[in-house]
Design an enzyme around this catalytic site. Structure first.
Site, PDB file in Angstrom:
ATOM      1  N   GLY A   1       0.717  -1.148  -0.054  1.00  0.00           N
ATOM      2  CA  GLY A   1       0.006  -0.026   0.062  1.00  0.00           C
ATOM      3  C   GLY A   1       0.920   1.250  -0.088  1.00  0.00           C
ATOM      4  O   GLY A   1       2.042   1.082   0.368  1.00  0.00           O
ATOM      5  N   CYS A   2       0.306   2.416  -0.301  1.00  0.00           N
ATOM      6  CA  CYS A   2       1.272   3.480  -0.562  1.00  0.00           C
ATOM      7  C   CYS A   2       1.470   4.083   0.950  1.00  0.00           C
ATOM      8  O   CYS A   2       2.740   4.273   1.194  1.00  0.00           O
ATOM      9  CB  CYS A   2       0.418   4.643  -1.198  1.00  0.00           C
ATOM     10  N   TYR A   3       0.558   4.074   2.053  1.00  0.00           N
ATOM     11  CA  TYR A   3       0.987   4.516   3.401  1.00  0.00           C
ATOM     12  C   TYR A   3       2.030   3.413   3.950  1.00  0.00           C
ATOM     13  O   TYR A   3       2.879   3.814   4.595  1.00  0.00           O
ATOM     14  CB  TYR A   3      -0.127   4.528   4.130  1.00  0.00           C
TER      15      TYR A   3
END
Length: 307
Positions: free
Chosen positions: A116-118
């Site tokens: 995921g990006c986070y």
């Protein structure tokens, strides 16, 4: 010998469109795309995914699981950009810099789950520090992150840029039920003993993430400080092209962090700030949520799998 056939399933979404844009002019691969009328046809999609060499899934979680389950050709390899398989034991986690052998594992894998990006920012900061023992596994981690509105996918882009665009508020905090899908991924891939507190938000710029993790040195092993944590990151990421550890600055030398600084790149920048008097450290990651946080990471993993 024919070039590898790459099928992007879901190439009309935010991530898929960007991956397609990154790959469409390459001469060493062949892109397989479906006409508009066939994109939602289960039979045609199953035929496409079973005829390719590598499928890149840019789909909602449920659809990604269905697409993966439809593969009967054992030669087909998969990169899943959704969150459907990020904690699955049978899927290799697609963060090449996470450990010393992760890039090699990705290169040989048949099933790769994009981070995921986070989580890319959080794990990028935490995993080397936990592996080195600089932060204990039971540390009560809190993660605060702000993303551009494209982090919401097409809905966020349409809200700000579409024909019926409104003027939403400049900043939105969400995930207030404290049940966001990212903490299990962050906990597992960082090596944390307990679920981290995760506080996500969106702002009114298009893309880019700034993620911070506060650390109290009194909860670390004796003598550990900002310089200790910084050196662990420097050692871990030495020689890496896509993760940069910024030099430590004198306290107060850096006045602000720009979440858009890495936009348009596949590079993540990590920084460590400290105040010895107060015994506090701030870990910080900046990355493009559509670059190293999504499409760029998928293309990086594709390169490893094709090598």
């Amino acid at each position: 010998m024919s070039s590898p056939l790459i099928f992007i399933d879901g190439d009309q979404g935010t991530t898929g469109l960007q991956i397609h844009g990154m790959l469409r002019d390459r001469q060493d691969i062949t892109l397989l795309t479906l006409p508009d009328a066939q994109r939602k046809d289960p039979q045609r999609r199953a035929e496409a995914i079973n005829s390719c060499d590598i499928a890149i899934l840019c789909l909602p979680d449920g659809a990604a699981r269905e697409a993966a389950a439809s593969i009967v050709n054992p030669r087909v390899r998969v990169i899943d950009a959704s969150s459907a398989h990020r904690t699955h034991a049978d899927w290799v986690y697609g963060f090449p810099e996470m450990t010393k052998d992760q890039a090699e594992r990705i290169a040989g894998a048949s099933r790769v789950s994009n981070p995921g990006c986070y989580p890319t920012g959080a794990i990028g900061l935490l995993r080397p520090l936990l592996d080195a023992g600089a932060i204990p596994a039971d540390y009560p981690i809190s993660i605060h992150a702000v993303s551009g509105y494209s982090g919401r996918g097409r809905a966020g882009v349409d809200e700000h840029e579409g024909p019926n665009a409104t003027k939403p508020s400049a900043y939105r905090l969400y995930g207030l039920e404290l049940a966001h899908k990212h903490p299990p991924e962050i906990q597992q891939r960082s090596g944390l003993a307990f679920r981290p507190m995760f506080v996500p938000s969106y702002s009114s710029y298009r893309q880019g993430i700034v993620l911070t993790i506060p650390i109290e040195t009194r909860l670390l092993r004796s003598g550990a400080d900002a310089a200790t944590l910084h050196q662990c990151l420097v050692d871990h990421y030495a020689g890496q092209d896509y993760v940069q550890v910024m030099p430590m600055q004198a306290p107060g030398a850096v006045k602000q962090i720009d979440p858009e600084a890495m936009n348009g790149t596949n590079v993540m920048q990590l920084s460590v700030f400290g105040n010895a008097e107060h015994g506090q450290v701030l870990l910080c990651a900046v990355l493009d949520n559509l670059g190293k946080g999504a499409s760029g990471a998928a293309v990086q993993n594709l390169a490893l799998m094709l090598a």
